[in-house]
Design an enzyme around this catalytic site. Structure first.
Site, mmCIF file in Angstrom:
data_model
loop_
_atom_site.group_PDB
_atom_site.id
_atom_site.type_symbol
_atom_site.label_atom_id
_atom_site.label_comp_id
_atom_site.label_asym_id
_atom_site.label_seq_id
_atom_site.Cartn_x
_atom_site.Cartn_y
_atom_site.Cartn_z
ATOM 1 N N PHE A 79 0.852 -1.215 0.214
ATOM 2 C CA PHE A 79 -0.002 -0.022 0.109
ATOM 3 C C PHE A 79 1.019 1.272 0.168
ATOM 4 O O PHE A 79 2.269 1.107 0.093
ATOM 5 C CB PHE A 79 -0.977 0.084 1.016
ATOM 6 C CG PHE A 79 -1.738 -1.252 1.235
ATOM 7 C CD1 PHE A 79 -2.948 -1.378 0.260
ATOM 8 C CD2 PHE A 79 -1.721 -2.105 2.082
ATOM 9 C CE1 PHE A 79 -3.698 -2.156 0.312
ATOM 10 C CE2 PHE A 79 -2.706 -3.317 2.432
ATOM 11 C CZ PHE A 79 -3.675 -3.346 1.339
ATOM 12 N N ARG A 116 -7.010 -11.857 9.754
ATOM 13 C CA ARG A 116 -6.827 -10.688 9.787
ATOM 14 C C ARG A 116 -6.008 -9.822 10.526
ATOM 15 O O ARG A 116 -6.285 -9.780 11.845
ATOM 16 C CB ARG A 116 -8.416 -9.748 9.655
ATOM 17 C CG ARG A 116 -9.063 -10.411 8.494
ATOM 18 C CD ARG A 116 -8.505 -10.029 7.209
ATOM 19 N NE ARG A 116 -9.367 -10.124 5.942
ATOM 20 C CZ ARG A 116 -9.083 -10.080 4.840
ATOM 21 N NH1 ARG A 116 -7.810 -10.250 4.481
ATOM 22 N NH2 ARG A 116 -10.087 -10.585 3.632
ATOM 23 N N ALA A 138 -14.659 -11.039 -1.124
ATOM 24 C CA ALA A 138 -14.237 -9.655 -1.271
ATOM 25 C C ALA A 138 -12.864 -9.697 -2.033
ATOM 26 O O ALA A 138 -12.123 -10.590 -1.959
ATOM 27 C CB ALA A 138 -13.973 -8.864 0.122
ATOM 28 N N SER A 165 -13.273 4.262 5.934
ATOM 29 C CA SER A 165 -12.631 5.165 6.911
ATOM 30 C C SER A 165 -12.227 6.498 6.468
ATOM 31 O O SER A 165 -10.784 6.556 6.357
ATOM 32 C CB SER A 165 -11.691 4.520 7.935
ATOM 33 O OG SER A 165 -11.242 5.192 8.954
ATOM 34 N N GLU A 196 -9.975 4.330 0.566
ATOM 35 C CA GLU A 196 -10.736 3.112 0.074
ATOM 36 C C GLU A 196 -12.291 3.413 0.069
ATOM 37 O O GLU A 196 -12.910 3.617 1.056
ATOM 38 C CB GLU A 196 -10.504 1.905 1.231
ATOM 39 C CG GLU A 196 -11.210 0.725 0.647
ATOM 40 C CD GLU A 196 -10.809 -0.454 1.427
ATOM 41 O OE1 GLU A 196 -11.272 -1.573 0.974
ATOM 42 O OE2 GLU A 196 -9.991 -0.421 2.570
ATOM 43 N N GLU A 199 -0.972 -15.629 -2.994
ATOM 44 C CA GLU A 199 -1.582 -14.382 -2.256
ATOM 45 C C GLU A 199 -1.572 -14.636 -0.843
ATOM 46 O O GLU A 199 -1.997 -13.818 -0.015
ATOM 47 C CB GLU A 199 -2.843 -13.711 -2.653
ATOM 48 C CG GLU A 199 -2.632 -13.197 -4.265
ATOM 49 C CD GLU A 199 -4.107 -12.873 -4.850
ATOM 50 O OE1 GLU A 199 -5.061 -12.653 -3.976
ATOM 51 O OE2 GLU A 199 -4.046 -12.435 -5.909
#
Length: 204
Positions: free
Chosen positions: A25, A75, A92, A129, A135, A158
């Protein structure tokens, strides 16, 4: 009373913008100012902004069996909380350049759950957020058959390790009430299903 949305994006003045981190990111640092509601200008201030691409999330629903498919996976952002960092979530994936949300939905359904959607109904688009990240999530409900659904999925390259669970719609709703499901996309989609369940069962 003044109505909402008197200001536009063009009212924001970005004095300086720099990339402070670039990895999977990106993080930018911005110096900016904008008008205030009282007519003055906000003194220049600095914010960091997490540059993250948009995503598509889909709740797989079988209207005949009245069941949904939820995906369990690790996560990192949930680590350190008073709960398991393995969450129950929706199908997702990140939107790639030139790819529609519907195409993302179908691709991720196959990769993450071995499913194919025969219908997709838009629920909403929402900013995840907006105080700190760019996003946007495009949220859908997708028609599937859960007759042979469930199992282990995910792409090794991945670092995905996913277990697909088939649960009744009633159980999914109960999981929100008792906190077993506590991520925004799943909560919004399941509550939407609770409202639209009878219509989908009659129309799908």
């Amino acid at each position: 009373m003044t109505k909402p949305f008197q200001f536009k994006a063009s009212d924001v003045k970005v004095e300086k913008r720099e990339i402070v981190f670039q990895g999977f990111f990106r993080m930018d640092k911005l110096c900016l100012t904008h008008p205030r509601f009282d007519g003055r200008n906000m003194p220049q201030f600095t914010r960091e902004l997490f540059i993250r691409g948009d995503a598509t999330c889909v709740l797989p629903y079988d209207p005949e069996r009245d069941e949904v498919v939820l995906l369990e996976q690790f996560r990192l952002g949930a680590l350190g909380r008073d709960q398991s960092p393995w969450l129950l979530e929706l199908v997702a994936g990140m939107n790639e350049e030139g790819e529609s949300s519907e195409e993302v939905a179908q691709r991720e359904a196959e990769e993450e759950a071995g499913l194919s959607f025969s219908k997709l109904e838009k629920i909403c688009d929402y900013l995840v957020s907006p105080g700190g990240t760019t996003e946007m999530v495009y949220l859908y409900c997708g028609k599937v058959s859960t007759e042979s659904a469930g199992g282990l999925f995910g792409l090794e390259e991945e670092s995905e390790d996913i277990r697909a669970h088939v649960v009744s719609a009633d159980e999914a709703i109960a999981m929100i009430s008792d906190g077993r499901i506590n991520n925004a996309a799943a909560i919004i989609a399941i509550q939407w299903l609770q409202i639209n369940r009878a219509r989908l069962r009659a129309g799908w």
